[in-house]
Motif scaffolding. Structure first.
Motif, short mmCIF file in Angstrom:
data_model
loop_
_atom_site.label_atom_id
_atom_site.label_comp_id
_atom_site.label_asym_id
_atom_site.label_seq_id
_atom_site.Cartn_x
_atom_site.Cartn_y
_atom_site.Cartn_z
N VAL A 192 5.14 -4.45 0.98
CA VAL A 192 3.88 -4.51 0.15
C VAL A 192 3.07 -3.37 0.38
O VAL A 192 2.45 -2.53 -0.33
N LEU A 193 2.75 -2.99 1.76
CA LEU A 193 1.68 -2.14 2.17
C LEU A 193 2.15 -0.62 1.75
O LEU A 193 1.40 0.32 1.41
N MET A 194 3.47 -0.35 1.96
CA MET A 194 4.22 0.79 1.56
C MET A 194 4.00 0.91 0.03
O MET A 194 3.78 2.19 -0.47
N ILE A 195 4.29 -0.26 -0.70
CA ILE A 195 4.10 0.13 -2.13
C ILE A 195 2.84 0.52 -2.61
O ILE A 195 2.63 1.34 -3.41
N ILE A 196 1.94 -0.37 -2.00
CA ILE A 196 0.33 -0.09 -2.29
C ILE A 196 -0.03 1.50 -1.84
O ILE A 196 -0.71 2.35 -2.56
N GLN A 197 0.60 1.93 -0.71
CA GLN A 197 0.20 3.39 -0.40
C GLN A 197 0.80 4.25 -1.32
O GLN A 197 0.12 5.29 -1.73
N GLN A 198 2.12 4.20 -1.83
CA GLN A 198 2.69 5.27 -2.31
C GLN A 198 2.32 5.04 -3.99
O GLN A 198 2.26 6.28 -4.49
N ILE A 199 2.04 3.69 -4.57
CA ILE A 199 1.69 3.75 -5.91
C ILE A 199 0.09 4.38 -5.94
O ILE A 199 -0.22 5.12 -6.88
#
Length: 399
Positions: A192-199
């Motif tokens: 989830v944190l990676m999704i937030i970062q990339q988006i």
């Protein structure tokens, strides 16, 4: 067939003219494979940091200690000698497992009474949890069998008597922090944190490049508006949207995925705000200095997988090569992921994540400063490479 060959010829020429695309096709796969190989080079998790609390201090209890010292699966940490030391070590990461030998161990052993050795291990990281449990069973089963054989070596006992003696030593096992071995608790929030970062990076990263491609960025540069107002105006919608996603995904994780999320709500929000600020500021800087949207998308896509794999979230950072560890320490995701897990899974206080928060504050200050003071001048268009919404000449057959 001739048309197919002409198209193939054009594509090959395009690949060799675009250096980034050439690197993606031929260099990045090798780079990824090499890095992943270095991350998982140890293959088997050994030398698990172990704290032993010997409350008996007898010859028999020292034999138990020796059994753990003489295996490569554990690394006994001498600083841990009391139960309080063990609790503190499990919280700050000094140890990942513990053994507590009761004060009446030798006495019960001599009286042929049931004797329990307490073993505990950190279940917040499933890689440590599963392996440590297996190692405990191996060491204690071997020790129990050796103890029984030694004890009976000089005695003439019946088979039933031997069976009774072999059941003399047992142990209990506790799992701390993630007792159900929930893989969702272990890995989901890292994703989830990676999704937030990339988006977040992708959203803000395309703002200025879009203006460049539409030839409207010059209006911002020539307008009598200071840089900090341009940054704040551009970044504010993405900052709000990204923080909304952070809260929404946390709620979904806890409500529907049954992820363990505990700890101070204020600290969870603080981590999210700092992480969001770093992402938006860094993405804006990237958008200012990159010539077009295509390059932004390419580079942001390339960094996501290695950052997650080598961050220490899915594989213990203690078993990742030092060079990769040092490189990933410059990334905000590494500190955010560590702090978030300590806070939400272990339910630790501010004192245990203060260093993570301080690093994120420094990163936020640095990225925000550069975003607020970006050079207000137009960069000449790139003479080579792919440009979105431009007229790039097709390669000539004579090339």
């Amino acid at each position: 067939m001739k048309q197919i060959l002409n198209i193939a010829h054009y594509e090959i020429m395009h690949i060799f003219r675009e250096r980034v695309l050439l690197a993606i096709l031929f260099i990045v796969p090798l780079l990824y494979a090499s890095m992943f190989g270095m991350v998982y080079v140890s293959a088997i998790l050994q030398h698990v940091p172990l704290g032993i609390v010997d409350l008996d201090h007898s010859q028999e209890s020292r034999a138990v200690v020796s059994a753990f010292e003489n295996t490569s699966n554990f690394k006994v940490i001498p600083q841990v000698s009391t139960y309080a030391d063990l609790e503190a070590g499990m919280k700050n990461g000094l140890v990942r497992a513990g053994v507590v030998i009761p004060a009446d161990y030798s006495q019960k052993l001599a009286q042929h009474q049931l004797t329990q050795i307490l073993t505990v291990y950190d279940g917040s990281n499933l890689i440590y949890g599963f392996n440590t449990r297996k190692y405990f069973q191996q060491v204690l089963n071997t020790f129990s069998a050796e103890h029984t054989a030694s004890y009976l070596s000089g005695l003439g006992m019946t088979k039933q008597e031997i069976t009774n003696v072999m059941d003399m030593v047992s142990y209990s096992m506790e799992v701390w922090y993630n007792p159900t071995f929930s893989y969702a608790t272990f890995i989901f929030m890292g994703l989830v944190l990676m999704i937030i970062q990339q988006i977040g990076l992708l959203g803000i990263g395309l703002t200025v490049t879009r203006e460049k491609e539409e030839n409207s960025w010059l209006q911002f540069l020539c307008a009598a508006v200071p840089q900090w107002k341009i940054f704040m105006g551009k970044a504010l919608p993405y900052f709000i949207a990204n923080f909304f996603n952070y809260g929404l995904l946390l709620w979904i994780a806890a409500r529907f995925v049954n992820v363990k999320i505990e700890g101070s709500v204020g600290l969870i929000l603080l981590l999210g705000l700092l992480f969001d600020l770093i992402i938006i500021s860094a993405g804006f800087i990237v958008s200012v200095y990159f010539p077009n949207s295509l390059l932004v998308t390419r580079y942001l896509m390339l960094i996501s997988v290695p950052i997650f794999v080598a961050s220490g979230y899915s594989w213990p950072s203690t078993h990742i090569p030092v060079a990769i560890n040092m490189l990933l320490r410059t990334m905000p995701y590494t500190w955010m992921a560590e702090g978030f897990r300590l806070l939400t899974v272990k339910n630790l206080s501010f004192a245990y994540i203060a260093d993570k928060i301080m690093v994120l504050i420094l990163m936020a200050a640095a990225t925000t400063f550069f975003a607020l003071t970006f050079p207000k001048r137009r960069k000449p268009p790139a003479q080579i490479g792919t440009a979105v919404n431009s007229a790039l000449d097709l390669p000539n057959k004579n090339l």
